[in-house]
Design an enzyme around this catalytic site. Structure first.
Site, PDB file in Angstrom:
ATOM      1  N   GLU A  68       0.824  -1.213   0.000  1.00 16.59           N
ATOM      2  CA  GLU A  68       0.000   0.000   0.000  1.00 16.59           C
ATOM      3  C   GLU A  68       0.856   1.261   0.000  1.00 16.59           C
ATOM      4  O   GLU A  68       0.415   2.308  -0.455  1.00 16.59           O
ATOM      5  CB  GLU A  68      -0.929   0.028   1.223  1.00 16.59           C
ATOM      6  CG  GLU A  68      -2.210  -0.741   0.998  1.00 16.59           C
ATOM      7  CD  GLU A  68      -3.281  -0.477   2.059  1.00 16.59           C
ATOM      8  OE1 GLU A  68      -3.028   0.257   3.029  1.00 16.59           O
ATOM      9  OE2 GLU A  68      -4.375  -1.048   1.914  1.00 16.59           O
ATOM     10  N   HIS A 114       8.333 -26.499  -1.622  1.00 19.28           N
ATOM     11  CA  HIS A 114       7.667 -27.602  -2.323  1.00 19.28           C
ATOM     12  C   HIS A 114       6.490 -27.133  -3.165  1.00 19.28           C
ATOM     13  O   HIS A 114       5.700 -27.933  -3.637  1.00 19.28           O
ATOM     14  CB  HIS A 114       7.225 -28.664  -1.300  1.00 19.28           C
ATOM     15  CG  HIS A 114       8.398 -29.267  -0.580  1.00 19.28           C
ATOM     16  ND1 HIS A 114       8.934 -30.487  -0.898  1.00 19.28           N
ATOM     17  CD2 HIS A 114       9.168 -28.764   0.427  1.00 19.28           C
ATOM     18  CE1 HIS A 114       9.975 -30.733  -0.107  1.00 19.28           C
ATOM     19  NE2 HIS A 114      10.135 -29.702   0.700  1.00 19.28           N
ATOM     20  N   LYS A 140     -14.199  -0.250  -3.774  1.00 19.82           N
ATOM     21  CA  LYS A 140     -15.291   0.123  -2.854  1.00 19.82           C
ATOM     22  C   LYS A 140     -16.369   0.874  -3.622  1.00 19.82           C
ATOM     23  O   LYS A 140     -17.562   0.620  -3.450  1.00 19.82           O
ATOM     24  CB  LYS A 140     -14.761   1.037  -1.739  1.00 19.82           C
ATOM     25  CG  LYS A 140     -13.855   0.359  -0.751  1.00 19.82           C
ATOM     26  CD  LYS A 140     -13.506   1.329   0.371  1.00 19.82           C
ATOM     27  CE  LYS A 140     -12.357   0.819   1.195  1.00 19.82           C
ATOM     28  NZ  LYS A 140     -11.793   1.828   2.080  1.00 19.82           N
TER      29      LYS A 140
END
Ligand code: PA5
Length: 447
Positions: A289, A310, A424
């Protein structure tokens, strides 16, 4: 007192010492700007001197609220998203026993998390679990308007009131939010919850050493004074007048910026201790951010080793050479587990008999370091003497400071996050939230 260490010689095959030193002045100037507030985002620098400015009273208030919750509750749910929960979870997971929550006889409450997703099944299962428990809630939102925690809080508050009644529920709910703004502030004042304030000048992802992180951490039974002491010592060691050569965050920032210039666009934070998984999640948010804007920024990724050797090991060893690795290496585990001798040796493991598990882990770490360097991956190593409150406090402040420096070196404002609003806006338009009528029309025309 020992300190975390930065081992940087494994980057010299990829960028020279001279090239890194060319970044030193820029890093030092960026560090100074964090102290004198001369650059963008200077209204969000409250975290810079936070560890040294915490007062005895403010610490005691947090400890008292933690004791009140610990007395009343077997389970405490931390409701929050992003910077409003990741710091607490990072520290609690790093310093608590991974299996304590399964014990029937516990001395500390179980800490659970909600409001960090919109998963219906998650919330259903959580409420089913909580129905049979004495639980409390710490509701954290700086803006006090974030949808995910607001939904979770409404559901959990309902459950709590139904279970213990309104009066008792008010004693089990703590709100941490803005001093005056936002729906959570209004709600908390109306209901009479205990509240703590998130200072205006500290953004969510830099808030772990405010009540946002400290209250849940204290409820979990972790010593917040030692945590703050570690952060304070790191604050003092990285001040505006600290020279580059001994300023660990400035050195880390200089190296990562030089690597970025050379095309290393992805930084992988690797740990060899599963307790650090959420520390890496916190770090990812801090750097993602802060730096990812204006078409720039190192992409912060994280892996848990040896688990992810792995799964992601192949990519790291031989994929596109645009990565570098920063390794969190814990020098000394808390406990001591030895591999036993087995007479039959059917698994062929007797060559390890008597060795500590950590000795094997350290050889995996060293073997991986060499393999990845051979594969073209520069390596920065951060050595942590042990997982304790004090060193985690150092590490938190180290990464916060380096992030601020790095952001300024990249020439972005590391303290805003304008991009987070895009989803949003669309979500509210799609949900037909009042006030979004125009956006609703526009988005419906596109689907
Ligand atoms: O770092 C940030 O500012 C964000 O990640 C916020 O912490 C997150 O969006 C939650 O916001 P709020 O605390 O306002 O609910």
């Amino acid at each position: 007192m020992d300190t975390i260490k930065l081992v940087i010689n494994h980057v010299y095959d990829f960028v020279s010492e001279k090239e890194i030193l060319q970044q030193a002045d820029k890093a030092t100037a960026a560090n100074k700007a964090l102290h004198d507030g001369s650059r963008a985002g200077n209204d969000f620098l409250g975290w810079v001197n936070l560890p040294s400015s915490c007062t005895e009273n403010s610490i005691r208030d947090i400890e008292d609220a933690a004791t009140a919750l610990r007395t009343r509750c077997d389970v405490v749910v931390v409701v929050g998203i992003g910077g409003s929960y990741l710091g607490a979870r990072a520290v609690i997971d790093a310093l608590s026993s991974s299996f304590d929550w399964l014990q029937h006889e516990r001395k500390d409450p179980v800490i659970l998390y909600a409001g960090n997703n919109i998963g219906e099944d998650y919330l259903y299962e959580l409420t089913k679990y909580l129905e049979k428990r004495e639980f409390g809630i710490i509701n954290i939102s700086k803006s006090g308007t974030t949808t995910e925690p607001a939904i979770a809080f409404r559901i959990l508050k309902d459950l709590l009131i139904g279970k213990v009644g309104k009066e008792e529920s008010c004693k089990r709910i703590v709100a941490i939010t803005d001093a005056s703004k936002g729906a959570l502030r209004t709600l908390a004042n109306t209901e009479g919850y205990t509240t703590f304030v998130i200072p205006d000048d500290i953004g969510g992802r830099y808030s772990v050493l405010t009540p946002v992180g400290l209250l849940p951490i204290a409820v979990a039974g972790i010593d917040i004074r030692k945590l703050l002491q570690g952060a304070k010592d790191m604050e003092e060691a990285t001040g505006a007048s600290t020279s580059y050569e001994i300023n660990l965050p400035a050195i880390y920032a200089a190296i990562r910026n030089e690597l970025y210039k050379k095309g290393k666009k992805i930084e992988i934070l690797a740990n060899y201790n599963p307790k650090l998984h959420y520390f890496a999640e916190w770090w990812k948010q801090l750097y993602g951010e802060s730096e990812g804007k204006e078409g720039k920024g190192i992409f912060p990724a994280a892996v848990d080793f040896t688990t992810d050797l792995h799964s992601m090991g192949q990519w790291i060893q031989e994929g596109e050479r645009t990565i570098f690795e920063t390794v969190l290496s814990v020098k000394e585990p808390k406990e001591n587990v030895k591999i036993p001798h087995d007479e039959a040796n059917l698994d062929g493991l007797n060559f390890l008999k008597g060795k500590r598990v950590d000795e094997v882990n350290k050889m995996a770490e060293l073997g991986t370091l060499i393999a990845h360097m051979d594969g073209g991956v520069p390596n920065i190593l951060i050595e942590i003497p042990k997982l304790s409150e004090y060193y985690i406090g150092q590490l938190i402040y180290f990464f916060e400071k380096a992030c601020g420096i790095s952001g300024y070196m990249l020439d972005v404002n590391p303290f805003n996050q304008p991009g987070v609003e895009a989803y949003k806006k669309n979500m509210f338009a799609l949900l037909e939230k009042p006030g979004y009528e125009e956006a609703t029309k526009a988005i419906k025309a596109r689907i």
